[in-house]
Structures are given as structure tokens and as C-alpha cells.
Enzyme design. Structure first.
Site, PDB file in Angstrom:
ATOM      1  N   GLY A 293       0.830  -1.196   0.000  1.00 23.64           N
ATOM      2  CA  GLY A 293       0.000   0.000   0.000  1.00 23.64           C
ATOM      3  C   GLY A 293       0.862   1.242   0.000  1.00 23.64           C
TER       4      GLY A 293
ATOM      5  N   GLY B  18       0.781   5.482   1.152  1.00 26.84           N
ATOM      6  CA  GLY B  18       0.038   6.490   1.899  1.00 26.84           C
ATOM      7  C   GLY B  18       0.792   7.787   1.857  1.00 26.84           C
TER       8      GLY B  18
ATOM      9  N   PHE C 274       2.714   8.984   3.905  1.00 24.53           N
ATOM     10  CA  PHE C 274       4.030   8.864   4.530  1.00 24.53           C
ATOM     11  C   PHE C 274       5.064   8.228   3.618  1.00 24.53           C
ATOM     12  CE2 PHE C 274       1.088   5.518   5.327  1.00 24.53           C
ATOM     13  CZ  PHE C 274       1.749   4.454   4.742  1.00 24.53           C
ATOM     14  N   GLY C 275       4.612   7.434   2.612  1.00 23.51           N
ATOM     15  CA  GLY C 275       5.524   6.635   1.820  1.00 23.51           C
ATOM     16  C   GLY C 275       4.849   5.337   1.437  1.00 23.51           C
TER      17      GLY C 275
ATOM     18  N   VAL D  68       4.393   0.884   1.828  1.00 26.27           N
ATOM     19  CA  VAL D  68       4.585  -0.296   2.662  1.00 26.27           C
ATOM     20  C   VAL D  68       4.766  -1.511   1.751  1.00 26.27           C
ATOM     21  CG1 VAL D  68       3.616  -1.747   4.469  1.00 26.27           C
ATOM     22  CG2 VAL D  68       3.113   0.683   4.444  1.00 26.27           C
TER      23      VAL D  68
ATOM     24  N   LYS E 133       7.769  -0.343   6.170  1.00 26.25           N
ATOM     25  CA  LYS E 133       7.206   0.930   5.783  1.00 26.25           C
ATOM     26  C   LYS E 133       8.365   1.855   5.452  1.00 26.25           C
ATOM     27  CE  LYS E 133       4.485   4.337   8.287  1.00 26.25           C
ATOM     28  NZ  LYS E 133       3.564   4.378   9.438  1.00 26.25           N
TER      29      LYS E 133
ATOM     30  N   ASP F  61      -4.837   9.081  15.555  1.00 24.47           N
ATOM     31  CA  ASP F  61      -5.338   8.835  14.203  1.00 24.47           C
ATOM     32  C   ASP F  61      -5.985   7.460  14.093  1.00 24.47           C
ATOM     33  OD1 ASP F  61      -5.938   9.446  11.605  1.00 24.47           O
ATOM     34  OD2 ASP F  61      -3.927   9.074  10.815  1.00 24.47           O
TER      35      ASP F  61
END
Ligand SMILES: *[C@@H]1O[C@H](CO)[C@@H](O)[C@H](O)[C@H]1NC(C)=O
Ligand SMILES: *[C@@H]1O[C@H](CO)[C@@H](O)[C@H](O)[C@H]1NC(C)=O
Ligand SMILES: *[C@@H]1O[C@H](CO)[C@@H](O)[C@H](O)[C@H]1NC(C)=O
Ligand SMILES: *[C@@H]1O[C@H](CO)[C@@H](O)[C@H](O)[C@H]1NC(C)=O
Ligand SMILES: *[C@@H]1O[C@H](CO)[C@@H](O)[C@H](O)[C@H]1NC(C)=O
Ligand SMILES: *[C@@H]1O[C@H](CO)[C@@H](O)[C@H](O)[C@H]1NC(C)=O
Ligand SMILES: *[C@@H]1O[C@H](CO)[C@@H](O)[C@H](O)[C@H]1NC(C)=O
Ligand SMILES: *[C@@H]1O[C@H](CO)[C@@H](O)[C@H](O)[C@H]1NC(C)=O
Ligand SMILES: *[C@@H]1O[C@H](CO)[C@@H](O)[C@H](O)[C@H]1NC(C)=O
Ligand SMILES: *[C@@H]1O[C@H](CO)[C@@H](O)[C@H](O)[C@H]1NC(C)=O
Ligand SMILES: *[C@@H]1O[C@H](CO)[C@@H](O)[C@H](O)[C@H]1NC(C)=O
Ligand SMILES: *[C@@H]1O[C@H](CO)[C@@H](O)[C@H](O)[C@H]1NC(C)=O
Length: 847
Positions: free
Chosen positions: A569, A571, A573-574, A576, A590, A685
Site C-alpha cells: 500500500g 500512503g 508517509f511513503g 509499505v 514501511k 489517528d
């Protein structure tokens, strides 16, 4: 005379330099053709090539640099690397390999090469990487190996090498990794190891090494991991062999293991100087003396294994200072003090085994502090007390043994609240009273042993008790119940039976006798089965993992170079990726996108937040990998993906109980974050995409990118609003106030979402209609309208049972989402309510 000597030595020097000249000349004449002949000679000794890789590909008509496994150094036009891993090749190694003078990498890992390692290998002065692991090599390794002065990696594990490690090894100043695990090496560890100043990793496990561990190892201050397990260290003529005091000099050590040797001195106090040490494994030796107080000073120690030694005396109070400790194994020794009360203050500890010692004293109320514990074994000691009711707060405990002690009093009813209990052994004590009916609600209970006590009354028959056999209840005072359990019928059962089936009474006796016979046979069969279950559990526990570091290099390999096909995946942030280590272990990694300052900070926060957190319902961080241009977190792989995926996918559908269990798991995770760790942590979150499911569908909360440590007071104000719209508590959105109550709000929203299958951001929610108001308006009479229609379909006729629970659940969710943070319920109470609801559901399903 003197002149003569001078002359002779002059002549000698001349001859020597001539020799060198000739030799140099010879090596200067080497070129790519030399390499070609060497490779053809190498090929000619390969006797089996099942995939015909070399047979088809290593053709003399094509340039050798295009051959499979061969890489060349363009500048010198010579072979640079020979990598033939995993090709199932059989044969021996041609000495001509020594002519490939520009070889830097030689990797033959996982084939069936046999014979000896040719001494000509030692000519390869440029070699940096030599890997012969997982082959069938025999004999000794060449004494001149120390001449490979550029060598950084030497991996010879899993072969049949024998003889000793040559002294010359000390010359390998650049060697970082040296492993010879699972061979038949014998003799001493060479003293010269002290000169290997770059050495970071030594693996000598599973060989026949003997003698003392050389004190000079203390000079290898770069060492990070030392594995000397399963050898014969200090087997020398019955003389006491110690672990040298100098171990304390290896200040970079993370793990040290001498498990399974004959070391019989005392534990060196110098271990206290190893401030980075995380794993210390001294199991299965003959270590004498006491549990030295210095061990308490190893401030980062995570796992301590001392079982099966001859330690005696006091378990010191300073143990309470080892707040990093997660696993403590000191069973099978002769410790004879009380269990220090400070032990119970280790709130984050996961596994404690003090079994088979001579501990005295009692089990105090403070045992309830062990909030995270999974395994607790105090069996085979002389503990004399009742079982405190506070034990029920050990909600994560799976394995509890208090067997073979002098416990008295009754089994607390509250034991029924230890909902994760898998195995309970209270046998061989002096426990009185009845078996509490509450134990029937322990859904995961698979083993129970209450034999050899003084119990009486009816054996419960609900839940897991249906599966237990007579063996669990042997030798008690007056238990009664099902005849299958070889106990008399209880009075009230007997009465019922006599009233209903009076006529049959005469027939019952013979039937009973024959059933007992049959049951006895069944028990014998089941006994074997139970063993199997226990064995699997043991295996599972032992693989819970040692402290780990994973290098960038390993990450690249494990993810096929961060290949798209490994992508799980992406996101903000970067990305995975899924990765698989060479040992088969699967993990998720990640990789942080380094473009933004904010993401970097978020990475550091996640590392900080997670460093000290351990809980069954949090995603475990296995390792982090961080250098200037690469940052990644290596996490447990959750094979079932996110709750979000399950909730909104068309193929899979969560049933009512699964959804409830997920929310209970999440509640436990939040309770631990808010109240269970030393500094409260706010997740900030929480939402379905941040809750992941493992293969058993147990939920694990993940993604701590914006978590906050509440180290200064109960709430904080900050300006970044990174959390996800819809799940944000109002005070966070408007004033930027972060507190644990904000998580409770998000939890409430998620609780509504999971049972309605509606996101708080769904298009239907416009103007005044929000998820929250929609639910609150549906209560109490139109719950059907808001409930996920799939749940309604699944439960058909039984939907009424669920509707009554749903009104409690939605009520609870609304309590979590009160506008004012002060009015919101806390996570401890959420758990209590959900467990109550779950028990209700299960009770209904059971009858
Ligand atoms: C390699 O050296 C040999 C002489 O030792 C020479 O005959 C040959 O041409 C050389 N080959 C190349 C490719 O330079
Ligand atoms: C050998 O394999 C390499 C890489 O797979 C390929 O590039 C080369 O063409 C092959 N050579 C022959 C002769 O098959
Ligand atoms: C050799 O090749 C294998 C398989 O491609 C790879 O995993 C390994 O890292 C290579 N060895 C070296 C030293 O690069
Ligand atoms: C070793 O190589 C074979 C192929 O020759 C492969 O099937 C096997 O998985 C490899 N084993 C390991 C542990 O990498
Ligand atoms: C190395 O190469 C030389 C020629 O360059 C040859 O004479 C010698 O036999 C080779 N050595 C081995 C061990 O093959
Ligand atoms: C090593 O094994 C070989 C056989 O593979 C044997 O001949 C030799 O004596 C052994 N050496 C030692 C030191 O045990
Ligand atoms: C270690 O290296 C030093 C020189 O750097 C040398 O004098 C000494 O003999 C070496 N010690 C051992 C045990 O090899
Ligand atoms: C270890 O290092 C110390 C100090 O650097 C030195 O005095 C000592 O000789 C070294 N020991 C060995 C066995 O090399
Ligand atoms: C190494 O350890 C020994 C024994 O503990 C100690 O006497 C010595 O000072 C240490 N050397 C260094 C360089 O720390
Ligand atoms: C513990 O054992 C030691 C020696 O084995 C003995 O001296 C001591 O009295 C024992 N302590 C207790 C409390 O039994
Ligand atoms: C625990 O550590 C503190 C501070 O480091 C120290 O003052 C205290 O004596 C230690 N407690 C024990 C029981 O050793
Ligand atoms: C009884 O055991 C069977 C298999 O051993 C298991 O499938 C079942 O869930 C167990 N029942 C209870 C109530 O624990």
C-alpha cells in the site's frame, strides 16, 4: 663468519625478490582469458546441474561476462563476482579458482558442493565476500585464510567442516561477519580474535568448540551479536570455566548467547557495562553463585534467560529497576528467597518463568500490575498463599501455571475475567471450595489442570468445559458432575434423573460402568492430542522473537529490491512493502518518503512512541532501519490486512462477533496506550485503515505517525492538524487540543462505523446529519435502519438477539463521542461494557 651470514642472508633476500618478481610477472600476465580457463575448470568439476544452467549458458562461444552468475569489473576487464546461489549444483571446487585474481564476491550458498575448500582460495587477495554456507563441504579450512585481508563477510554455516579455526583468522582486520554455525569445528576459539577490530557478528553455534571463551574477545569492541550456543565451552578437565570478565568491554553488544554449554563459573558482574545489551542468554549451563545484582543495571535488557543452571540464594529486589525487561526466564535453578515485591512493578513484562526453584512467600495483590503479561509460570516452588483476586486484571495472560506449590483458599471467581487464558494449571496445591462457574466464559481455554487439590461441588459444564477430561480433576475432595469425568453425579442432577427416569434407574448402573470403560479409552487417545496442542503452543512462544536488526541490504533482498509486486500500500508517509527474510520470516516494511521534513519528524515520532510499547493488540515493530537517505520501519506482517479492507470489500464480510472482537482488541490497545504504559500515549489517528488483522483475525492498532507522548501534563495544544477528518474530536479540530479523550472520540466513531458500514465522511452526511446524530436518532427503535445490511442478512431469524446488543453498543459509542471531553467514558469502562455484551451474546448462542 659474520660476513658469511650477511652474504647468505643477502642471497636469500635476492632469491626472495626474484621469486616475487616472477610471481608478479605471472600475475601480470593474467587476463580475462585466465578467468575463462578458471571458470571452465570450475565447470568441469560440476557433476550435477539439474536445471542445466551452466550446461546451456556457460558456452565458450559467448563472452564469459554474460554467463549466468558471472559479473565483471569493466575497468580491469576481469571477473569481479561469481554468484551461483540456489542452483542445486553438485561437485567440488576447482583449485583454478585461485587464478581469478580480481574476484571480490564468491557466493555458492545453498548448493551441494562437497570436498574441501581449496587452499588456492587464499590467493584471492581482493575477496570481500565469501559465502559457502548450506553445502556439503568437509575437512579443514585452509590455514592461510587469514591472508584474505580485504574480507568482510565469511559465511561457512551448515556444512561439515571440521578441525579448528586457524590462528591466522586474527589478520582479518576488516571482517565484519563471521559465521560457522552447524559444522563440526572443534578446538579453541583462537586468541587472535582480539585483533579482529571490525568484527560485528560471530556465529559459532552448534559446533564442538571447547575450552574457555578467550578473555581477549573483550578487545573486539565492535561486536554486536555473539552466538556461541550449543558447544562444549569450558569442558576442560573439570576445571571451572567462567564467562570472562572482559565481556564487559564489548560495549556495542546487543545480544550474547552461550546457551547449552558447560560453563560453570559465576555470572560476571561486568555485564552491567553493556548498556546496549538487549538479549542475554545463559541457559542450560552449570552457572553457580547468585543472581548477581549487576544484572539489574543492564538498562536496556529486553530478554534474560538463565534457566537450567545452578543459581541459588536470593532473587534481588533491584529486579524492579529492569523496566525494559520483556522476558524473564529463571526456571530450574535453586533460588530460595521470596519473590521480590519489586518484580510485580514491571508493568510491561510479557513472559515470566520462575518455575522449579525453591521460592517461598506469597503471591501478593500487586500481581495485578502485570498488565501486559502473556505467560506466567510460578510452578514447582514453595509459595504459600491464596490466589489474589487481583490476578483477574491480567487480561492478556494466556498461560498461567501455579502448580506444585502450597496454595490454599478458593479459586477467585474473577478468574473468569482473564479472557485470553489458554492454559490454566493449579494442580498439586491445597485449593479448596468450588470451581467458579465464571470459568465457563473463558472462550480460549484449552487446558485446565485442577488435579490434586481439595476442590468440591459441581464441575461447570459450559463453554470449554465440554472438552476437558477426567484427568483435569483427579484426586480432589468432593467434585461432582458428568460421569464422563469419573466423578459422582451431583445431588440435584441425581434427583432430576430419579424423578424423570425412575424406571430406567435399574439400567443405569451397567451403562455407567461400560461408559466409564469407553471414556477411559477416549481419554487415552485425547491425552496424546493434548500433548500436541501444548507442543505447538511452546513452539509459538519460542518463536516470539529475539531482538533484531535488519540491514538495508537485507531489506532490499527481502523485498526483491522494493519491487512493485511486493507493494502492500501507499500512503501520505511513503510505501509499505511485504518482505521475506532468508529464514522465511515475513514482515511488512514501511519506507518513509524522505521528501518532506514533516514525514521525517513523523518517522522519528513513530519510533519514539513505539520503542517502549509492547502489547498484543499493537503492531509490533521488529526493527527500524535509518540512515541519511533511507528510513524504514520493519513491522510484523498482518496477513489479513486492514479492517477498512474487510469492511468495504465486496468479497469478505465480517460477522457480528468478529466485529465485536475487533473493537474489543482495539479497546485493549487504547487502554494500554492511555493507562498501561509509563507515559500515556495518544494515538491521534484511530480509524479502520489503521487497524490491521493478523492471521487469527486478532486486531492490532498501527500507524503511530502522529502519536503524542503525554509526558507533560494531561493535554497539549498544538497547531498541526494531520489527523483524519471525520474521526477527529471537536476540541482537536477547533482548538488543536490533544488528549487521550480525543482517541476515545475516534474510537466511538469507529465503533459506529464498523456496525453500520458507513464512513463518517459518507456523502449522506450533510448539514446537520452526521454519523453521530444519525445513530442517536435511530435509538432505541429503528436500529435495523442503521445496521449494516450484511449483518441483517447473515443473522436472519436471530437478528433480535443482536438488536438488543446493538442498542448497548451504539449507546456506548455515543458515550465515547460526547462533545465535552470530560464527559466521555474511559477505555477501561469501554472494555468492561464490551466484554459484558460479548458474554451476553455468547450465552445466548450457547443455549
Ligand atoms: C591474455 O594473455 C595471453 C598471454 O598470457 C595472451 O595470449 C592473450 O591474448 C591475452 N588475452 C587477452 C584477451 O588479452
Ligand atoms: C546466459 O544467461 C544470460 C542471463 O540470463 C543471458 O544474458 C545470456 O544470453 C545467456 N547466454 C547463453 C549463451 O545462453
Ligand atoms: C547472489 O545472488 C543471490 C540470488 O540472486 C542474491 O540473493 C545474493 O545476494 C547474491 N550474493 C551477493 C553477494 O550479492
Ligand atoms: C535452495 O535452493 C533451492 C533450489 O535449488 C530452492 O528450492 C530452495 O528454496 C533454496 N533453499 C533456501 C533455504 O534458500
Ligand atoms: C593458473 O593459471 C596458470 C596460467 O596462467 C596456469 O598455469 C595454472 O595451472 C593455473 N592454476 C590453477 C590452479 O589452475
Ligand atoms: C575431518 O574430516 C575428515 C573427513 O572428512 C577426516 O579425514 C579428518 O581426519 C577430520 N579432521 C579432524 C581434525 O577431525
Ligand atoms: C595483533 O596485531 C598486532 C599488530 O597489529 C600484532 O603485533 C599481534 O601479534 C597481533 N596479535 C595476535 C594475537 O595476532
Ligand atoms: C586488548 O587490548 C588491550 C588494550 O588495548 C591490550 O593491552 C591487550 O594486549 C589486548 N589483548 C589482546 C589479547 O590482544
Ligand atoms: C576490560 O575488562 C577488564 C576486566 O573487566 C578490565 O580490567 C579492563 O580495564 C577492561 N579494558 C578496557 C579497555 O576497558
Ligand atoms: C537458601 O539456600 C542457601 C544455600 O543453599 C541457604 O544457606 C539459605 O539458608 C537458604 N535460604 C532460605 C531462606 O531457605
Ligand atoms: C533502582 O535505581 C535507582 C536509580 O538508578 C537506585 O537509586 C535504586 O537503588 C535502584 N533500586 C534498586 C532496588 O536497586
Ligand atoms: C473442543 O475441541 C474442539 C477440537 O479439539 C474445538 O474445535 C472446539 O472449539 C472445542 N470446544 C470448546 C467449547 O472449547
Amino acid at each position: 663468519m659474520k660476513k658469511m651470514v650477511n652474504l647468505l642472508s643477502g642471497l636469500f633476500l635476492f632469491l626472495l625478490s626474484m621469486h616475487c618478481f616472477v610471481a608478479c610477472l605471472a600475475s601480470n600476465t593474467k587476463n580475462i582469458t585466465t578467468d575463462k580457463y578458471a571458470l571452465l575448470a570450475f565447470k568441469s568439476l560440476i557433476t550435477s546441474d539439474p536445471y542445466d544452467i551452466l550446461a546451456n549458458n556457460w558456452s565458450t562461444s559467448s563472452p564469459i561476462c554474460s554467463w549466468v552468475g558471472v559479473t565483471c569489473d569493466e575497468r580491469h576487464n576481469r571477473v569481479y563476482g561469481l554468484n551461483l546461489t540456489n542452483m542445486n549444483l553438485r561437485g567440488t571446487i576447482s583449485p583454478s579458482i585461485g587464478n581469478m585474481s580480481f574476484l571480490v564476491i564468491l557466493d555458492l550458498h545453498n548448493n551441494s558442493f562437497g570436498g574441501q575448500m581449496p587452499k588456492e582460495i587464499c590467493w584471492l587477495r581482493r575477496l570481500k565476500f565469501l559465502r559457502f554456507s548450506m553445502n556439503k563441504f568437509v575437512g579443514e579450512i585452509p590455514a592461510a585464510l587469514g591472508e584474505l585481508s580485504q574480507l568482510q563477510y565469511l559465511r561457512l554455516g551448515i556444512n561439515n567442516f571440521n578441525g579448528s579455526i586457524p590462528q591466522s583468522i586474527g589478520n582479518l582486520r576488516r571482517l565484519k561477519l563471521f559465521t560457522v554455525v552447524k559444522n563440526m569445528f572443534s578446538g579453541l576459539i583462537p586468541q587472535t580474535i582480539s585483533n579482529m577490530s571490525s568484527l560485528e557478528y560471530v556465529g559459532f553455534s552448534s559446533n564442538y568448540f571447547s575450552g574457555n571463551i578467550p578473555p581477549s574477545i573483550g578487545n573486539c569492541t565492535s561486536l554486536i551479536d555473539v552466538f556461541l550456543d550449543t558447544n562444549f565451552f569450558t569442558d576442560s578437565c573439570g576445571i571451572d570455566g567462567n564467562i570472562p570478565l572482559e565481556v564487559g568491554n564489548m560495549s556495542n553488544l546487543l545480544s550474547f548467547s552461550v546457551n547449552g554449554n558447560n560453563i560453570n563459573g559465576s555470572i560476571p558482574g561486568t555485564f552491567k557495562d553493556l548498556h546496549k545489551l538487549q538479549g542475554l542468554d545463559l541457559r542450560n549451563n552449570g552457572l553457580q553463585g547468585s543472581f548477581v545484582k549487576e544484572l539489574c543495571q543492564i538498562d536496556n535488557l529486553d530478554e534474560l534467560y538463565l534457566e537450567s543452571n545452578k543459581l541459588f540464594g536470593v532473587l534481588p529486589t533491584c529486579l524492579g529497576n529492569m523496566t525494559s525487561l520483556r522476558k524473564l526466564y529463571i526456571g530450574y535453578n535453586n533460588l530460595n528467597s521470596t519473590i521480590p515485591s519489586s518484580l510485580w512493578s514491571l508493568r510491561d513484562i510479557l513472559q515470566v518463568d520462575l518455575s522449579s526453584n525453591a521460592f517461598i512467600g506469597n503471591i501478593p495483590l500487586e500481581i495485578g500490575n502485570f498488565k501486559a503479561i502473556i505467560l506466567l509460570d510460578l510452578s514447582r516452588n514453595h509459595i504459600s498463599s491464596n490466589i489474589p483476586t487481583s490476578i483477574s486484571s491480567l487480561r492478556n495472560l494466556q498461560n498461567l501455571s501455579l502448580a506444585h506449590n502450597k496454595l490454599y483458599g478458593e479459586i477467585p471467581t474473577s478468574l473468569g475475567e482473564m479472557i485470553n487464558l489458554f492454559s490454566l494449571d493449579l494442580s498439586q496445591n491445597m485449593i479448596t471450595g468450588v470451581i467458579p462457574k465464571s470459568l465457563a466464559s473463558l472462550l480460549y481455554l484449552r487446558n485446565i489442570n485442577l488435579s490434586y487439590n481439595r476442590l468440591q461441588g459441581e464441575i461447570p459444564d459450559g463453554g470449554p468445559f465440554k472438552n476437558f477430561t477426567a484427568e483435569s480433576y483427579l484426586h480432589n475432595e468432593a467434585l461432582c458432575g458428568d460421569p464422563r469425568l469419573q466423578v459422582p453425579l451431583c445431588d440435584k442432577q441425581a434427583k432430576k434423573m430419579s424423578m424423570k427416569k425412575n424406571l430406567l434407574l435399574k439400567c443405569i448402573l451397567p451403562i455407567l460402568v461400560s461408559t466409564i470403560f469407553v471414556v477411559a479409552c477416549i481419554i487415552l487417545v485425547k491425552l496424546n492430542k493434548r500433548k500436541m496442542v501444548e507442543n505447538t503452543l511452546e513452539r509459538n512462544l519460542s518463536t516470539l522473537g529475539a531482538p533484531r536488526r535488519i540491514s538495508y541490504y537485507e531489506l532490499v533482498q527481502a523485498t526483491n529490491g522494493f519491487n512493485e509486486s511486493n507493494l502492500l500500500g501507499r500512503g501520505g508517509f511513503g510505501s509499505v512493502y511485504e518482505g521475506k527474510l532468508s529464514n522465511g520470516e515475513i514482515f511488512a516494511v514501511k519506507v518513509i518518503d524522505l521528501n518532506s521534513e514533516e514525514k521525517l519528524r513523523s518517522f522519528d515520532r513513530e519510533c519514539n512512541a513505539l520503542r517502549n510499547l509492547r502489547h498484543r493488540n499493537l503492531v509490533k515493530i521488529i526493527s527500524s532501519c535509518s540512515n541519511i537517505d533511507f528510513k524504514a520501519l520493519v513491522m510484523e506482517f498482518m496477513s489479513n490486512g486492514s479492517v477498512e479492507k474487510w469492511l468495504y470489500s465486496n468479497n469478505c464480510c465480517l460477522n457480528f462477533l468478529q466485529r465485536l472482537n475487533i473493537m474489543i482488541d482495539v479497546a485493549y490497545a487504547l487502554e494500554y496506550l492511555h493507562h498501561g504504559s509509563s507515559i500515556p500515549v495518544v494515538h491521534c489517528d484511530l480509524k479502520p485503515s489503521n487497524v490491521l488483522l493478523d492471521e487469527d483475525m486478532v486486531a492490532h492498532v498501527s500507524d503511530f505517525g502522529i502519536a503524542k507522548l503525554m509526558d507533560e501534563g494531561q493535554s497539549k495544544t498544538h497547531t498541526e492538524t494531520l489527523a483524519t477528518i471525520g474521526y477527529l474530536a471537536p476540541e482537536y479540530g477547533t482548538k488543536g487540543i490533544v488528549s487521550i479523550k480525543g482517541d476515545v472520540y475516534s474510537y466511538g466513531i469507529m465503533l459506529m462505523e464498523i456496525f453500520t458500514r458507513r464512513k463518517p465522511t459518507d456523502d449522506m452526511f450533510v448539514e446537520d446529519l452526521t454519523l453521530k446524530t444519525w445513530i442517536s436518532e435511530s435509538l432505541p427503535n429503528s436500529i435495523m435502519d442503521v445496521l449494516d445490511s450484511r449483518l441483517v442478512q447473515q443473522n436472519g431469524g436471530k437478528i433480535d438477539d443482536i438488536l438488543s446488543c446493538m442498542s448497548s453498543i451504539f449507546g456506548l459509542a455515543l458515550n465515547c463521542c460526547k462533545d465535552s471531553p470530560e464527559e466521555r467514558i474511559n477505555m477501561e469502562d469501554v472494555i468492561k461494557m464490551l466484554i459484558k455484551i460479548k458474554t451476553m451474546v455468547l450465552d445466548e448462542n450457547m443455549v
